[in-house]
Design a protein around this motif. Structure first.
Motif, mmCIF file in Angstrom:
data_model
loop_
_atom_site.group_PDB
_atom_site.id
_atom_site.type_symbol
_atom_site.label_atom_id
_atom_site.label_comp_id
_atom_site.label_asym_id
_atom_site.label_seq_id
_atom_site.Cartn_x
_atom_site.Cartn_y
_atom_site.Cartn_z
ATOM 1 N N VAL A 74 0.984 -1.302 0.051
ATOM 2 C CA VAL A 74 -0.049 -0.059 0.017
ATOM 3 C C VAL A 74 0.924 1.117 0.135
ATOM 4 O O VAL A 74 0.400 2.518 -0.494
ATOM 5 N N LEU A 75 2.113 1.254 0.492
ATOM 6 C CA LEU A 75 2.883 2.204 0.567
ATOM 7 C C LEU A 75 3.128 3.146 -0.582
ATOM 8 O O LEU A 75 3.058 4.588 -0.567
ATOM 9 N N PRO A 76 3.329 2.427 -1.528
ATOM 10 C CA PRO A 76 3.551 3.303 -2.962
ATOM 11 C C PRO A 76 2.363 4.059 -3.447
ATOM 12 O O PRO A 76 2.634 5.096 -4.149
ATOM 13 N N VAL A 77 1.321 3.836 -3.149
ATOM 14 C CA VAL A 77 -0.045 4.537 -3.317
ATOM 15 C C VAL A 77 0.151 5.788 -2.576
ATOM 16 O O VAL A 77 -0.165 6.841 -3.390
ATOM 17 N N ALA A 81 1.273 8.178 -5.750
ATOM 18 C CA ALA A 81 0.057 8.511 -6.575
ATOM 19 C C ALA A 81 -0.066 9.928 -6.976
ATOM 20 O O ALA A 81 -0.675 10.299 -8.303
ATOM 21 N N PRO A 82 0.520 10.969 -6.378
ATOM 22 C CA PRO A 82 0.372 12.419 -6.943
ATOM 23 C C PRO A 82 1.158 12.298 -8.117
ATOM 24 O O PRO A 82 0.698 13.064 -9.188
ATOM 25 N N PHE A 83 2.275 11.779 -8.254
ATOM 26 C CA PHE A 83 3.102 11.914 -9.424
ATOM 27 C C PHE A 83 2.322 11.053 -10.683
ATOM 28 O O PHE A 83 2.423 11.628 -11.651
ATOM 29 N N ALA A 84 1.722 10.068 -10.226
ATOM 30 C CA ALA A 84 1.350 8.957 -11.248
ATOM 31 C C ALA A 84 0.062 9.961 -11.785
ATOM 32 O O ALA A 84 -0.337 9.761 -13.250
ATOM 33 N N ASP A 101 1.481 -3.184 -17.748
ATOM 34 C CA ASP A 101 1.301 -4.593 -17.771
ATOM 35 C C ASP A 101 2.530 -5.424 -18.311
ATOM 36 O O ASP A 101 2.640 -6.517 -17.566
ATOM 37 N N LEU A 102 3.313 -4.791 -19.038
ATOM 38 C CA LEU A 102 4.560 -5.758 -19.393
ATOM 39 C C LEU A 102 5.585 -6.016 -18.293
ATOM 40 O O LEU A 102 6.140 -6.795 -17.833
ATOM 41 N N ILE A 103 5.623 -4.830 -17.522
ATOM 42 C CA ILE A 103 6.326 -4.816 -16.190
ATOM 43 C C ILE A 103 5.861 -5.578 -15.101
ATOM 44 O O ILE A 103 6.668 -6.580 -14.536
ATOM 45 N N LEU A 130 6.546 -4.645 -3.565
ATOM 46 C CA LEU A 130 6.757 -3.228 -3.760
ATOM 47 C C LEU A 130 6.481 -2.668 -4.964
ATOM 48 O O LEU A 130 5.877 -1.746 -5.204
ATOM 49 N N LEU A 131 7.564 -3.130 -5.863
ATOM 50 C CA LEU A 131 7.276 -2.780 -7.251
ATOM 51 C C LEU A 131 6.076 -2.975 -8.137
ATOM 52 O O LEU A 131 5.843 -2.133 -8.653
ATOM 53 N N LEU A 132 5.563 -4.127 -7.843
ATOM 54 C CA LEU A 132 4.160 -4.327 -8.379
ATOM 55 C C LEU A 132 3.145 -3.157 -8.037
ATOM 56 O O LEU A 132 2.378 -2.503 -8.604
ATOM 57 N N SER A 133 3.392 -2.496 -6.661
ATOM 58 C CA SER A 133 2.418 -1.805 -6.211
ATOM 59 C C SER A 133 2.825 -0.342 -6.787
ATOM 60 O O SER A 133 1.813 0.298 -6.992
ATOM 61 N N ILE A 134 3.986 -0.096 -7.123
ATOM 62 C CA ILE A 134 4.305 1.222 -7.694
ATOM 63 C C ILE A 134 3.829 1.238 -8.796
ATOM 64 O O ILE A 134 3.175 2.177 -9.480
ATOM 65 N N VAL A 135 3.835 0.217 -9.653
ATOM 66 C CA VAL A 135 3.341 0.157 -11.270
ATOM 67 C C VAL A 135 1.831 0.192 -11.314
ATOM 68 O O VAL A 135 1.303 0.745 -12.138
ATOM 69 N N SER A 136 1.251 -0.597 -10.189
ATOM 70 C CA SER A 136 -0.176 -0.525 -10.545
ATOM 71 C C SER A 136 -0.727 0.590 -9.814
ATOM 72 O O SER A 136 -1.983 0.975 -10.216
ATOM 73 N N THR A 137 -0.018 1.648 -9.046
ATOM 74 C CA THR A 137 -0.866 2.747 -8.959
ATOM 75 C C THR A 137 -1.226 3.658 -9.779
ATOM 76 O O THR A 137 -2.579 3.962 -9.585
#
Length: 416
Positions: A74-77, A81-84, A101-103, A130-137
């Motif tokens: 949850v932390l990456p959200v 999120a503001p940058f995303a 999706d590729l990542i 952690l990386l999945l959450s960053i990309v999924s955000t």
């Protein structure tokens, strides 16, 4: 979607004529194709969500590790999120989603590969999560911003379609994983998740190209972020929805992050029974996503939202104190039904009220507010599960839902 019940006029009406033409919905078949691909991709996600806590428990035997993995995801959200939001409002969303999706496909594939060579360790799960959450955000926000283009004025129906696809996948995913667990290893099941990304990649590739966005001058990155933040805090309804969700997410995270541990150590359920529990949970979400279309037509949102939250409170009580081993599944199913209906309504409210050119940024800051308390809730739930009576964490979640009810009746939400 209609613009009644306190919503502002359709923001598209204020756009230049050229932009209004681009904002018209695509063919209904494109929405159907997207939902079908999204459904298959979410089945893969459900397999991953089912397997991850089991993997962490088998590697460590610790409930705190299980709950901390949830917190890390949850932390990456909160942080990104503001940058995303700015990136989504600046660049081509379709291309960004394809890259994401590729990542994500590559990251999921790392788990069974590492396991095959006997290298998988708990720190790998932390890093991958952690990386999945960053990309999924950004990806999750992008899905919401696609709905107006794919569904036109039927925002509630489009949002409900996304929720139905997701919840139906969450219902089938654990049942599939529970059945496959007797035939193959947990890590091998994740190859199905990898395969599911190929489907959504194809569907996204087939969507029409997003029209180029014309800007006379791009403001600074920080200035763009602040526009989304200021819009959110200056809108009483949007801010109330976000604060309400933050409190509810705190309680839900505490209960959900420790649910697998509770099922294993307190109820001594088999893998198949745990799969049934998560299937019931997702079935409630499906029911909620279908029912909300009818409810939104016949009831004022200002009355409907607190009633949904109150029913969710009862669900948490049932999950923690029901006599049957099915009680957690039924209780969480009721919570999921209410939460999903609330999510559809809140998404429609945001899409109706927020200008399209700000939607990504407003949604991103709303995600920051609503997710901020989730890591603390997950860690507190992990501690409570090991130190207090088994039902204590579910009472905490029920209390958080009651506070949500109070916010709904005391804020501008009641006038919707």
């Amino acid at each position: 979607m209609k613009t009644a019940r306190g919503s502002s006029a359709n923001p598209a009406s204020a756009l230049p004529q050229e932009q209004q033409r681009h904002s018209r919905p695509h063919s209904p078949l494109q929405l159907v194709h997207f939902l079908a691909g999204y459904f298959i991709s979410r089945i893969g996600d459900a397999l991953y969500t089912f397997c991850l806590p089991l993997l962490s428990y088998r590697l460590t035997g610790s409930v705190l590790v299980m709950s901390s993995l949830f917190a890390v995801s949850v932390l990456p959200v909160i942080l990104f999120a503001p940058f995303a939001g700015v990136i989504l409002d600046r660049f081509n969303r379709k291309q960004l989603m394809l890259c994401a999706d590729l990542i994500r496909m590559g990251l999921i594939a790392l788990i069974p590969i590492l396991a095959h060579y006997g290298l998988l360790a708990i720190w790998h799960l932390y890093v991958i999560s952690l990386l999945l959450s960053i990309v999924s955000t950004g990806y999750d926000i992008a899905v919401v911003t696609l709905i107006p283009a794919l569904s036109g004025k039927n925002l509630t129906r489009g949002n409900a379609g996304v929720q139905t696809a997701g919840q139906l996948a969450d219902m089938l995913g654990p049942a599939i994983a529970g059945g496959l667990a007797s035939l193959m290893s947990i890590t091998s099941i994740l190859w199905l998740d990898v395969a599911s990304f190929a489907v959504i990649l194809y569907v996204l590739y087939r969507l029409p190209q997003e029209p180029a966005r014309t800007r006379s001058a791009k403001p600074a990155f920080a200035a763009e972020m602040s526009q989304g933040f200021l819009w959110l805090i200056r809108s009483p309804v949007q801010l109330a929805l976000s604060v309400q969700a933050a409190i509810g997410n705190f309680g839900y995270s505490a209960a959900y992050a420790t649910l697998t541990y509770y099922l294993i150590t307190n109820l001594h359920l088999t893998t198949g029974q745990m799969g049934m529990t998560y299937t019931l949970l997702a079935a409630g979400g499906v029911a909620g996503s279908l029912a909300v279309i009818y409810l939104d037509r016949h009831f004022r949102r200002g009355r409907l939202i607190p009633l949904l939250l109150l029913a969710g409170t009862c669900g948490f009580v049932l999950a923690g104190f029901g006599a049957s081993w099915l009680a957690p599944g039924i209780g969480f199913g009721l919570v999921a039904a209410c939460n999903t209906s609330w999510s559809v309504l809140s998404a429609s409210i945001r899409q109706e009220q927020v200008p399209p050119e700000l939607l990504g940024r407003v949604l991103s800051f709303s995600r920051v507010v609503t997710r901020t308390a989730m890591p603390a809730g997950a860690l507190l739930g992990g501690w409570m599960s090991g130190a207090l009576a088994p039902g204590a964490v579910f009472l905490l979640a029920a209390a958080a839902k009651l506070i949500e009810v109070l916010i709904a009746v005391a804020s501008p939400i009641r006038r919707l």
